[in-house]
Design an enzyme around this catalytic site. Structure first.
Site, PDB file in Angstrom:
ATOM      1  N   CYS A 131       0.812  -1.218   0.000  1.00  0.00           N
ATOM      2  CA  CYS A 131       0.000   0.000   0.000  1.00  0.00           C
ATOM      3  C   CYS A 131       0.849   1.273   0.000  1.00  0.00           C
ATOM      4  CB  CYS A 131      -0.991   0.045   1.146  1.00  0.00           C
ATOM      5  SG  CYS A 131      -2.202   1.362   0.831  1.00  0.00           S
ATOM      6  N   CYS A 165      -5.711   2.416  -4.863  1.00  0.00           N
ATOM      7  CA  CYS A 165      -5.261   3.003  -3.611  1.00  0.00           C
ATOM      8  C   CYS A 165      -6.329   3.998  -3.139  1.00  0.00           C
ATOM      9  CB  CYS A 165      -3.922   3.701  -3.864  1.00  0.00           C
ATOM     10  SG  CYS A 165      -3.050   4.004  -2.340  1.00  0.00           S
TER      11      CYS A 165
HETATM   12  C1  LIG Z   1      -1.363   0.136   6.889  1.00  0.00           C
HETATM   13  C2  LIG Z   1      -1.776  -0.607   5.659  1.00  0.00           C
HETATM   14  C3  LIG Z   1      -2.767  -0.084   4.836  1.00  0.00           C
HETATM   15  C4  LIG Z   1      -3.167  -0.761   3.693  1.00  0.00           C
HETATM   16  N1  LIG Z   1      -4.180  -0.226   2.944  1.00  0.00           N
HETATM   17  C5  LIG Z   1      -4.633  -0.902   1.865  1.00  0.00           C
HETATM   18  C6  LIG Z   1      -5.734  -0.404   1.121  1.00  0.00           C
HETATM   19  O1  LIG Z   1      -6.321   0.618   1.460  1.00  0.00           O
HETATM   20  N2  LIG Z   1      -6.156  -1.115   0.049  1.00  0.00           N
HETATM   21  C7  LIG Z   1      -5.545  -2.274  -0.337  1.00  0.00           C
HETATM   22  O2  LIG Z   1      -5.975  -2.892  -1.299  1.00  0.00           O
HETATM   23  N3  LIG Z   1      -4.469  -2.760   0.328  1.00  0.00           N
HETATM   24  C8  LIG Z   1      -4.007  -2.114   1.422  1.00  0.00           C
HETATM   25  N4  LIG Z   1      -2.952  -2.622   2.154  1.00  0.00           N
HETATM   26  C9  LIG Z   1      -2.167  -3.739   1.594  1.00  0.00           C
HETATM   27  C10 LIG Z   1      -2.793  -5.118   1.807  1.00  0.00           C
HETATM   28  O3  LIG Z   1      -3.094  -5.310   3.163  1.00  0.00           O
HETATM   29  C11 LIG Z   1      -1.791  -6.157   1.323  1.00  0.00           C
HETATM   30  O4  LIG Z   1      -1.406  -5.854   0.004  1.00  0.00           O
HETATM   31  C12 LIG Z   1      -2.389  -7.568   1.338  1.00  0.00           C
HETATM   32  O5  LIG Z   1      -2.763  -7.926   2.646  1.00  0.00           O
HETATM   33  C13 LIG Z   1      -1.362  -8.568   0.830  1.00  0.00           C
HETATM   34  O6  LIG Z   1      -1.891  -9.863   0.849  1.00  0.00           O
HETATM   35  P1  LIG Z   1      -0.920 -11.134   0.847  1.00  0.00           P
HETATM   36  O7  LIG Z   1      -1.784 -12.327   0.760  1.00  0.00           O
HETATM   37  O8  LIG Z   1       0.182 -10.937  -0.129  1.00  0.00           O
HETATM   38  O9  LIG Z   1      -0.268 -11.043   2.306  1.00  0.00           O
HETATM   39  P2  LIG Z   1      -0.973 -11.273   3.714  1.00  0.00           P
HETATM   40  O10 LIG Z   1      -2.431 -11.032   3.663  1.00  0.00           O
HETATM   41  O11 LIG Z   1      -0.166 -10.488   4.676  1.00  0.00           O
HETATM   42  O12 LIG Z   1      -0.768 -12.822   3.978  1.00  0.00           O
HETATM   43  C14 LIG Z   1       0.496 -13.443   4.000  1.00  0.00           C
HETATM   44  C15 LIG Z   1       0.374 -14.704   4.836  1.00  0.00           C
HETATM   45  O13 LIG Z   1       1.573 -15.472   4.699  1.00  0.00           O
HETATM   46  C16 LIG Z   1       1.866 -16.037   5.950  1.00  0.00           C
HETATM   47  N5  LIG Z   1       3.285 -16.406   6.011  1.00  0.00           N
HETATM   48  C17 LIG Z   1       4.335 -15.621   6.334  1.00  0.00           C
HETATM   49  N6  LIG Z   1       5.469 -16.347   6.345  1.00  0.00           N
HETATM   50  C18 LIG Z   1       5.128 -17.618   5.999  1.00  0.00           C
HETATM   51  C19 LIG Z   1       5.869 -18.814   5.835  1.00  0.00           C
HETATM   52  N7  LIG Z   1       7.195 -18.882   6.060  1.00  0.00           N
HETATM   53  N8  LIG Z   1       5.203 -19.941   5.470  1.00  0.00           N
HETATM   54  C20 LIG Z   1       3.861 -19.910   5.248  1.00  0.00           C
HETATM   55  N9  LIG Z   1       3.116 -18.786   5.414  1.00  0.00           N
HETATM   56  C21 LIG Z   1       3.741 -17.652   5.763  1.00  0.00           C
HETATM   57  C22 LIG Z   1       1.475 -14.948   6.955  1.00  0.00           C
HETATM   58  O14 LIG Z   1       1.274 -15.480   8.249  1.00  0.00           O
HETATM   59  C23 LIG Z   1       0.209 -14.388   6.324  1.00  0.00           C
HETATM   60  O15 LIG Z   1      -0.964 -15.012   6.814  1.00  0.00           O
HETATM   61  C24 LIG Z   1      -2.544  -1.994   3.338  1.00  0.00           C
HETATM   62  C25 LIG Z   1      -1.558  -2.530   4.163  1.00  0.00           C
HETATM   63  C26 LIG Z   1      -1.179  -1.859   5.317  1.00  0.00           C
HETATM   64  C27 LIG Z   1      -0.124  -2.464   6.219  1.00  0.00           C
END
Ligand SMILES: Cc1cc2nc3c(=O)[nH]c(=O)nc-3n(C[C@H](O)[C@H](O)[C@H](O)COP(=O)(O)OP(=O)(O)OC[C@H]3O[C@@H](n4cnc5c(N)ncnc54)[C@H](O)[C@@H]3O)c2cc1C
Length: 400
Positions: free
Chosen positions: A161, A344
């Site tokens: 983000c 965003c």
């Molecule tokens: C402050 C903030 C504001 C945001 N605002 C927005 C917004 O307004 N709009 C928007 O679209 N996005 C926003 N985002 C971004 C969004 O939250 C992320 O892009 C999204 O959560 C990413 O998803 P993901 O599945 O890649 O990661 P995540 O949802 O973080 O999931 C990753 C998973 O992998 C697991 N994992 C880690 N290591 C391992 C391992 N070794 N083995 C197996 N599993 C593992 C973790 O435990 C976790 O459950 C924001 C983020 C933040 C921090």
């Protein structure tokens, strides 16, 4: 199709969406989700928590409630990949094999890259919306601020983000304006980026907000250290001759966003892009298929696809990965294409939000029949009410 084994690394936004969508298309797939955490977080609401309008407890739920009933949850963390043997090895020592693998363990917060940051975070008027247990402290600081210097940082690395470092700044300024103290606030934005926003149509709006809030912007700077007790932040900036000079600012309030990179176990693996300093998974930016290992796909924050890393991007990536994994397993051509879409939602004040949507070419791709570059109330409601509901009830269930 004979029963195929799929491993999903990371049961977060991306992993849960993909698992649910795969099973909706092929109920006989044998899907295992490797995920160490008992909890799942709705991170986009942490900005709202930091702004005092969202309950932090409503941003966390039990992981078990979102694992699709036909999938197996392996409560472990992946430690290494052996892609030549189609195998992953977990922290427990257990190894699992697969026909296809989807990699999505997100991004790593490198707090240690800012000297003194870990020691002072959560106290000394230093906070960050990038951590679940810290976002409520951001609101404490904003609410109790009586004027002085407020600093908001944005690192030089890509982050999840890209808007979050400045979203909270606009809300803080609006709150201070409404308290009648904004003229006593000296607000600075220390950003590693070269401009306020990469897409010019949306940047034009934010330039006006920055002007209205009287924010002093410092672009292309690198925050290197923070001293919480001394209330000083240090950063590097290039002078007119291109020479790096060290600078510092005193602060009374500081919101930090840490540098970020691929998780270490990805960086050190054969899946990482060797040319990418942040060690992201090396995928074809359209098909999201790994460039070397065709039975590996990746999405979400962990890839080197040059998109903005958001949940909104994952909403468009997940169906592409699902289509391409199934095509791969059926020995068909991998034809699904992701165009780099991301969104965003940037609140410019309480009650008004600009929904910036764009793609790989940084061209606005607006969903609604209005000029989304103009902040408005409807988009605010979308962010505050509609999207959290959609996330828990539809997106993680694979139906939106
Ligand atoms: C402050 C903030 C504001 C945001 N605002 C927005 C917004 O307004 N709009 C928007 O679209 N996005 C926003 N985002 C971004 C969004 O939250 C992320 O892009 C999204 O959560 C990413 O998803 P993901 O599945 O890649 O990661 P995540 O949802 O973080 O999931 C990753 C998973 O992998 C697991 N994992 C880690 N290591 C391992 C391992 N070794 N083995 C197996 N599993 C593992 C973790 O435990 C976790 O459950 C924001 C983020 C933040 C921090």
């Amino acid at each position: 199709m004979p029963v195929k084994k799929i491993i999903i690394v990371g049961g977060g936004n991306a992993g849960l969406s993909v698992a649910a969508q795969l099973l909706a298309k092929e109920k006989d797939l044998q899907i295992s989700i490797i995920e160490p955490s008992e909890k799942h977080y709705y991170q986009p609401a942490w900005t709202l928590v930091g702004a005092g309008i969202f309950d932090i407890n409503k941003t966390v739920r039990n992981e078990v409630d979102f694992i699709p009933s036909k999938a197996t949850w392996i409560k472990d963390a992946v430690e290494s990949f052996v892609p030549d043997e189609n195998k992953v090895v977990c922290k427990s020592g257990a190894a699992y094999s697969y026909d296809a693998m989807v990699v999505c363990p997100s991004i790593q917060l490198d707090w240690n890259k800012i000297q003194g940051c870990k020691e002072t975070l959560g106290k000394n008027n230093v906070s960050s919306n990038y951590a679940f247990d810290m976002a409520p402290y951001t609101w404490e600081l904003i609410k109790n601020f009586k004027g002085g210097t407020a600093i908001f940082t944005n690192p030089t690395s890509p982050i999840k983000c890209g808007g979050a470092p400045h979203k909270i700044m606009y809300l803080a300024c609006d709150y201070w304006r409404k308290q009648g103290i904004l003229d006593k606030c000296d607000v600075h934005y220390l950003s590693g980026a070269g401009a306020i926003f990469a897409v010019k149509e949306y940047a034009a709006t934010l330039v006006e907000v920055v002007k209205k809030d009287n924010i002093k912007t410092h672009f292309s700077v690198n925050v290197t250290a923070i001293d919480g007790t001394g209330k000083t932040i240090q950063y590097e900036e290039k002078d007119k001759e291109g020479i790096t000079v060290k600078k510092e600012l005193k602060f009374d309030l500081c919101h930090i966003v840490p540098p970020q990179s691929a998780p270490d176990f990805i960086k050190s693996s054969p899946l990482a892009d060797p040319k990418n300093t942040y060690g992201y998974v090396d995928v074809n930016k359209n098909t999201l298929q790994h460039k070397i290992y065709p039975n590996i796909f990746a999405l979400g924050d962990c890839t080197n696809a040059p998109c903005s890393k958001t949940g909104a991007a994952i909403r468009k990536q997940a169906p592409v990965v699902v289509e391409n994994v199934l095509s791969f397993l059926k020995e068909q051509q991998v034809a699904g294409e992701y165009t780099g879409y991301s969104a965003c939602p940037i609140p410019t004040e309480y009650g008004k939000l600009m929904l910036a949507e764009f793609d790989y070419t940084n061209t606005p791709t607006m969903t609604f029949p209005i000029n989304q570059a103009k902040p408005n109330w409807a988009m605010w409601i979308l962010k505050v009410k509609v999207l959290p509901w959609l996330y828990w009830h539809k997106i993680l269930r694979g139906t939106a």
